[in-house]
Design an enzyme around this catalytic site. Structure first.
Site, mmCIF file in Angstrom:
data_model
loop_
_atom_site.group_PDB
_atom_site.id
_atom_site.type_symbol
_atom_site.label_atom_id
_atom_site.label_comp_id
_atom_site.label_asym_id
_atom_site.label_seq_id
_atom_site.Cartn_x
_atom_site.Cartn_y
_atom_site.Cartn_z
ATOM 1 N N SER A 43 81.814 105.704 -43.004
ATOM 2 C CA SER A 43 82.947 106.866 -43.207
ATOM 3 C C SER A 43 83.398 107.324 -41.917
ATOM 4 O O SER A 43 84.454 107.871 -41.997
ATOM 5 C CB SER A 43 82.487 107.596 -44.164
ATOM 6 O OG SER A 43 81.567 108.549 -43.713
ATOM 7 N N ASP A 99 84.847 118.468 -44.904
ATOM 8 C CA ASP A 99 83.992 118.363 -45.965
ATOM 9 C C ASP A 99 82.754 118.279 -45.838
ATOM 10 O O ASP A 99 82.393 118.408 -44.519
ATOM 11 C CB ASP A 99 84.363 117.011 -46.949
ATOM 12 C CG ASP A 99 83.868 115.906 -46.602
ATOM 13 O OD1 ASP A 99 83.114 115.706 -45.531
ATOM 14 O OD2 ASP A 99 84.287 114.672 -46.752
ATOM 15 N N HIS A 156 81.878 115.499 -43.112
ATOM 16 C CA HIS A 156 82.723 114.987 -42.138
ATOM 17 C C HIS A 156 83.498 116.074 -41.347
ATOM 18 O O HIS A 156 83.853 116.776 -42.114
ATOM 19 C CB HIS A 156 83.801 114.051 -42.786
ATOM 20 C CG HIS A 156 83.031 112.952 -43.821
ATOM 21 N ND1 HIS A 156 82.785 112.978 -44.788
ATOM 22 C CD2 HIS A 156 82.696 111.613 -43.230
ATOM 23 C CE1 HIS A 156 82.242 111.946 -45.373
ATOM 24 N NE2 HIS A 156 81.980 111.064 -44.359
#
Length: 365
Positions: A40, A318, A321
């Site tokens: 990610s 978040d 991240h």
């Protein structure tokens, strides 16, 4: 007049051929291509196109709010590290491989949120590293068909290959193995993928080490008393030490193999401990997420969730991240940082084809 008509017809034919090929028409003057693998940290939206859980997607508000006109699938309020690297290399944003009808003239991004080096890591929910390698092989075949063997080999050898992988492998139980055995298995799988790319012509690799995530908002929210997860950080330290040695071995074993290793882990820890030094007001809590430290992973995934007023003030967008500003800072360090952060070369040296120049710390220049 007839000659002019034939020349015009030839130009039109060339233009049509360029438009009809997903890889476009490569110019001998264009910048080196960029291929991206991982999780990610680097995913530009590949998971938009697979059947997975909402926790492995980011194609909804407020993701992307700081830069893009609509959510793209990036786990950020805006751009991520590969987007900035492409900019510094004079390339367009490198497209997600799984997004239909994309142009892969300048490379492709295979990264998938949740991906690991181990097949078992989030199996069925993410595109694992081995599958990413297979997709790359399919694209290599396409280059050869459309460009011919010589031009495709040149494209692949001049290209730079970015990696962000390993973090998801250490969030699962590693028993019945010892920590050292488990780390060796993870690194073995990563090595096989790197060698697979090398066998297809890749020579220049840019890798980030695995961040120590034990004190991140999303990890603390899961811990009794919201404490840090020390076990996952122990594994990560072992991984980073062993992977650094493995890269040194590959440099000796594989002719022409060069790499830039960015210490992403330390860069993140510095910003968590001293956010104001790097332009942030908050280094431990997430902008988007509820509960202690904003650590509940519900950003945009439920009707009511916590969201800060200014995402640029929070290092974490978040619970897992960083925000766009942090990604820009990391990309700058990866691109032209000295050997305190990027070793033994930086990405700029790889793109410029000058891997013979090693970088010393600024105070030693």
């Amino acid at each position: 007049m007839a000659v002019a008509s034939r020349k015009l017809g030839a130009l039109v034919l060339v233009a049509v051929l360029c438009l009809s090929l997903p890889t476009g028409c490569l110019s001998s003057q264009q910048a080196a291509a960029l291929f991206i693998f991982g999780d990610s940290v680097f995913d530009p939206g590949n998971n938009n196109h697979i059947n997975t859980h909402v926790n492995f997607k980011a194609n909804f508000w407020p993701y992307g709010q700081s830069y893009f006109s609509s959510p793209t699938g990036r786990f950020s309020d805006g751009r991520i590290i590969p987007d900035f690297i492409a900019e510094y290399a004079s390339l367009p944003i490198i497209p997600a491989y799984l997004e239909p009808n994309n142009d892969f003239t300048h490379g492709a991004n295979f990264a998938s949120a949740g991906a690991g080096a181990l097949i078992a890591s989030h199996a069925g929910l993410a595109v694992g590293l081995q599958t990413q390698l297979r997709y790359f092989g399919d694209l290599v075949d396409h280059y050869r068909q459309n460009l011919g063997d010589i031009k495709s080999r040149q494209l692949l050898s001049d290209a730079v290959y970015l990696f962000s992988c390993g973090g998801n492998d250490y969030q699962s139980p590693y028993y019945p193995y010892t920590q050292e055995q488990y780390v060796d298995i993870v690194i073995g799988n990563m090595t096989n993928v790197i060698k697979g790319i090398y066998e297809k012509g890749g020579r220049k690799f840019g890798v980030v080490n695995v961040p120590l995530i034990g004190c991140w908002p999303g990890m603390r929210a899961k811990q009794p008393g919201n404490t840090c997860n020390t076990e996952v950080d122990e594994l990560t330290r072992l991984h980073n030490q062993a992977f650094a040695k493995r890269l040194e071995q590959l440099e000796k074993q594989l002719e022409g193999f060069v790499y830039a290793k960015f210490d992403l882990s330390t860069a993140i820890l510095n910003r968590m401990k001293n956010p104001s030094k790097y332009g942030f007001k908050e280094g431990e809590s997430a902008c988007c997420g509820s509960g202690p430290f904003g650590g509940n992973y519900d950003c945009g995934r439920i009707k009511e969730f916590g969201l800060c007023d200014n995402a640029t003030e929070y290092f974490f967008f978040d619970p897992f991240h960083p925000n766009e500003l942090a990604s820009r800072q990391f990309a700058e360090m990866f691109w032209d940082g000295d050997s305190m952060v990027t070793q033994p070369y930086n990405l700029k040296a790889l793109f410029e084809g000058k891997p013979s120049t090693k970088y010393l710390p600024n105070d030693e220049l």
